[in-house]
Design a protein around this motif. Structure first.
Motif, PDB file in Angstrom:
ATOM      1  N   GLY A  99       2.259  22.501 -44.534  1.00 45.98           N
ATOM      2  CA  GLY A  99       2.834  21.561 -45.502  1.00 45.98           C
ATOM      3  C   GLY A  99       4.293  21.253 -45.290  1.00 45.98           C
ATOM      4  O   GLY A  99       4.878  20.466 -46.048  1.00 45.98           O
ATOM      5  N   THR A 100       4.919  21.835 -44.293  1.00 46.95           N
ATOM      6  CA  THR A 100       6.345  21.574 -44.064  1.00 46.95           C
ATOM      7  C   THR A 100       6.525  20.250 -43.334  1.00 46.95           C
ATOM      8  O   THR A 100       5.841  19.967 -42.360  1.00 46.95           O
ATOM      9  N   ARG A 101       7.465  19.461 -43.848  1.00 41.53           N
ATOM     10  CA  ARG A 101       7.806  18.189 -43.198  1.00 41.53           C
ATOM     11  C   ARG A 101       9.323  18.087 -43.035  1.00 41.53           C
ATOM     12  O   ARG A 101       9.828  17.888 -41.948  1.00 41.53           O
ATOM     13  N   ILE A 102      10.017  18.252 -44.144  1.00 46.33           N
ATOM     14  CA  ILE A 102      11.476  18.283 -44.102  1.00 46.33           C
ATOM     15  C   ILE A 102      11.954  19.720 -43.905  1.00 46.33           C
ATOM     16  O   ILE A 102      12.866  19.983 -43.125  1.00 46.33           O
ATOM     17  N   THR A 103      11.353  20.629 -44.626  1.00 51.10           N
ATOM     18  CA  THR A 103      11.688  22.040 -44.454  1.00 51.10           C
ATOM     19  C   THR A 103      11.129  22.552 -43.130  1.00 51.10           C
ATOM     20  O   THR A 103      10.216  21.958 -42.556  1.00 51.10           O
ATOM     21  N   ALA A 134      13.024  27.418 -54.758  1.00 50.63           N
ATOM     22  CA  ALA A 134      14.438  27.131 -54.988  1.00 50.63           C
ATOM     23  C   ALA A 134      14.998  26.174 -53.936  1.00 50.63           C
ATOM     24  O   ALA A 134      16.078  25.603 -54.139  1.00 50.63           O
ATOM     25  N   HIS A 135      14.269  25.993 -52.837  1.00 52.81           N
ATOM     26  CA  HIS A 135      14.703  25.026 -51.827  1.00 52.81           C
ATOM     27  C   HIS A 135      14.638  23.615 -52.425  1.00 52.81           C
ATOM     28  O   HIS A 135      13.655  23.258 -53.091  1.00 52.81           O
ATOM     29  N   PRO A 136      15.661  22.788 -52.219  1.00 52.52           N
ATOM     30  CA  PRO A 136      15.710  21.470 -52.877  1.00 52.52           C
ATOM     31  C   PRO A 136      14.573  20.523 -52.517  1.00 52.52           C
ATOM     32  O   PRO A 136      14.296  19.581 -53.265  1.00 52.52           O
ATOM     33  N   TRP A 137      13.895  20.752 -51.401  1.00 59.28           N
ATOM     34  CA  TRP A 137      12.805  19.860 -51.008  1.00 59.28           C
ATOM     35  C   TRP A 137      11.431  20.408 -51.377  1.00 59.28           C
ATOM     36  O   TRP A 137      10.426  19.703 -51.220  1.00 59.28           O
ATOM     37  N   VAL A 138      11.361  21.627 -51.844  1.00 61.50           N
ATOM     38  CA  VAL A 138      10.065  22.251 -52.135  1.00 61.50           C
ATOM     39  C   VAL A 138       9.716  22.059 -53.609  1.00 61.50           C
ATOM     40  O   VAL A 138      10.452  22.510 -54.492  1.00 61.50           O
ATOM     41  N   GLU A 139       8.606  21.406 -53.856  1.00 57.74           N
ATOM     42  CA  GLU A 139       8.122  21.219 -55.231  1.00 57.74           C
ATOM     43  C   GLU A 139       7.279  22.405 -55.684  1.00 57.74           C
ATOM     44  O   GLU A 139       7.379  22.860 -56.822  1.00 57.74           O
ATOM     45  N   ILE A 153       0.989  30.667 -46.421  1.00 60.92           N
ATOM     46  CA  ILE A 153       1.908  29.976 -47.327  1.00 60.92           C
ATOM     47  C   ILE A 153       1.652  28.471 -47.223  1.00 60.92           C
ATOM     48  O   ILE A 153       1.716  27.899 -46.130  1.00 60.92           O
ATOM     49  N   THR A 154       1.379  27.849 -48.370  1.00 60.75           N
ATOM     50  CA  THR A 154       1.166  26.402 -48.421  1.00 60.75           C
ATOM     51  C   THR A 154       2.311  25.767 -49.199  1.00 60.75           C
ATOM     52  O   THR A 154       2.550  26.116 -50.363  1.00 60.75           O
ATOM     53  N   ILE A 155       3.001  24.836 -48.555  1.00 55.00           N
ATOM     54  CA  ILE A 155       4.179  24.195 -49.138  1.00 55.00           C
ATOM     55  C   ILE A 155       3.834  22.768 -49.570  1.00 55.00           C
ATOM     56  O   ILE A 155       3.205  22.011 -48.822  1.00 55.00           O
ATOM     57  N   SER A 156       4.265  22.403 -50.791  1.00 58.58           N
ATOM     58  CA  SER A 156       4.180  21.013 -51.258  1.00 58.58           C
ATOM     59  C   SER A 156       5.606  20.508 -51.454  1.00 58.58           C
ATOM     60  O   SER A 156       6.327  21.003 -52.327  1.00 58.58           O
ATOM     61  N   GLU A 157       5.996  19.562 -50.629  1.00 59.21           N
ATOM     62  CA  GLU A 157       7.356  19.038 -50.717  1.00 59.21           C
ATOM     63  C   GLU A 157       7.409  17.824 -51.645  1.00 59.21           C
ATOM     64  O   GLU A 157       6.410  17.149 -51.882  1.00 59.21           O
ATOM     65  N   GLN A 191      19.036  11.974 -42.685  1.00 60.55           N
ATOM     66  CA  GLN A 191      17.801  11.854 -43.455  1.00 60.55           C
ATOM     67  C   GLN A 191      17.512  10.396 -43.792  1.00 60.55           C
ATOM     68  O   GLN A 191      18.385   9.531 -43.732  1.00 60.55           O
ATOM     69  N   GLU A 192      16.253  10.147 -44.175  1.00 57.81           N
ATOM     70  CA  GLU A 192      15.784   8.775 -44.376  1.00 57.81           C
ATOM     71  C   GLU A 192      16.472   8.120 -45.565  1.00 57.81           C
ATOM     72  O   GLU A 192      16.633   8.730 -46.627  1.00 57.81           O
TER      73      GLU A 192
END
Length: 313
Positions: A99-103, A134-139, A153-157, A191-192
Motif C-alpha cells: 500500500g505504500t506509494r508516497i511513503t 502519525a506519518h502525515p501521508w498515512v490514513e 503491514i497494510t498501509i492506506s495513504e 511532490q505533485e
C-alpha cells in the motif's frame, strides 16, 4: 412421780443482731487476703496461651512457604521467558508491507520499530500501528502478526483531491486536502501539484483539528470542487484552477485556460453550478467564451450576469 424441769430456751439475739452479723461477714470478705486462683482456671489460661502460640507459629510457617513458592515460580517464569526470547523460533524472518506509494517501506519499518531478526514476542502491533499512522501521508495502518516469525503491514495513504493555501497569521502553508475535507501533509519539493487550489483559507476560522469547519466557506469551496469532480465534460475538475474565498463576496472560481472570474456567492452552490454549466455550454457553442470578462452567478436569484457578451436566458 417424775419431776419435769423445763430447759431454758435459747436467748434470742437482740434487735439488729442479724444486721451486725451480715456486716461483719462483708468486712471479713472485703479484707480477706486474696488466695490463689482455682486450679481449673489456671489450667485453662495456660492451655489458651499455648494454642495461640501454636496458631501464630503455624501461620508464620505457611506465610514463609507461600513466599518461597512465589519466589520459585517467579524464578522459573523469568528463566523460561529469557529462554524463549533468546530462541530463534520467534525471530522475524518475513516482513511484508503493501500500500505504500508516497511513503517508503524503510519509513514504515522505522516507525514500527521492526527489523529482520528481531523478536516477535517483543513486538506490540497496536502501538506500532499508532506510530505509523502519525506519518502525515498515512490514513490507516493495519498490522497482522503471523506466528511464529512473520508480520504483514497494510498501509492506506491519503488520496489528494485539492490543495489548500492555509493562512496562519502572516504565514501561508500549502497542504493537501482529501475528499472528506481532511487536511494532511504539507506539499514538499518534488511532490505533485496538479490539483485545484483553495485560497483564502483562514486557520482558525475555516480549519480546526486538520478538518474544514462545517458550514464554513472553505467547506463550500470543497463542495464546489466535488461537483466539478463528477466528470461533466463542460466543466471537469481538471478545468478548475482555483476557488478563492472572499469574506465579503463569497466563493470565486477561476478556470485553468480562462482569465475571467465566476462569482458564486455563499449559498445554493449546486443550483448555481448547474446554471453555470448551461451558460458555459452556450458560450462554447457560440464561440463567445474568449470575450467574457466575468460571470456573476450571484447576480439575482434566477438571473446570471455575463459581462462582455450577450447570452440567451
Amino acid at each position: 412421780m417424775a419431776i419435769y424441769t423445763p430447759r431454758p430456751s435459747p436467748t434470742r439475739s437482740r434487735k439488729g443482731g442479724g444486721k451486725s452479723s451480715w456486716l461483719g461477714g462483708f468486712f471479713k470478705a472485703l479484707f480477706r487476703r486474696k488466695g490463689k486462683a482455682p486450679e481449673s482456671f489456671r489450667t485453662q489460661v495456660v492451655v489458651t496461651g499455648a494454642q495461640r502460640a501454636w496458631k501464630w507459629k503455624k501461620l508464620s510457617r505457611n506465610a514463609l512457604l507461600v513466599c518461597f513458592l512465589f519466589c520459585v515460580v517467579g524464578t522459573l517464569f523469568w528463566g523460561t521467558k529469557q529462554l524463549v526470547f533468546r530462541s530463534n523460533i520467534f525471530h522475524l524472518t518475513d516482513i511484508r508491507i503493501t500500500g505504500t506509494r508516497i511513503t517508503t517501506q524503510r519509513q514504515i519499518l522505522e516507525l514500527a520499530g521492526l527489523r529482520l531478526g528481531g523478536s516477535l514476542l517483543r513486538f506490540d502491533a497496536k502501538a506500532a500501528a499508532t506510530l505509523i499512522e502519525a506519518h502525515p501521508w498515512v490514513e490507516r495502518a493495519e498490522i497482522k502478526t503471523q506466528w511464529p516469525s512473520a508480520v504483514e503491514i497494510t498501509i492506506s495513504e491519503f488520496q489528494p483531491f485539492a490543495l489548500v493555501n492555509l493562512e496562519e497569521g502572516k504565514e501561508k502553508r500549502l497542504r493537501y486536502l482529501n475528499r472528506s475535507g481532511h487536511l494532511f501533509s504539507e506539499v514538499a519539493q518534488g511532490q505533485e501539484l496538479d490539483f485545484p487550489v483553495i485560497t483564502g483559507v483562514l486557520s482558525q476560522k475555516d480549519v480546526e483539528a486538520d478538518r474544514l469547519v462545517k458550514g464554513s466557506l472553505a467547506e463550500g469551496a470543497c463542495s464546489l470542487l466535488l461537483l466539478a469532480a463528477k466528470g461533466n465534460a463542460i466543466l471537469p475538475i481538471q478545468a478548475v484552477s482555483e476557488v478563492h474565498i472572499d469574506q465579503k463576496l463569497g466563493l470565486i472560481l477561476y478556470l485553468v485556460d480562462r482569465p475571467f472570474p465566476v462569482y458564486f456567492g455563499t449559498d445554493r452552490l449546486q443550483i448555481k453550478y448547474s446554471r453555470l454549466l448551461k451558460v458555459l455550454e452556450q458560450l462554447y457553442a457560440k464561440k463567445q467564451v474568449d470575450a467574457v470578462k466575468e460571470i456573476r452567478m450571484d447576480y439575482l436569484d434566477d438571473k446570471v450576469l455575463v459581462t462582455g457578451v450577450q447570452i440567451d436566458g
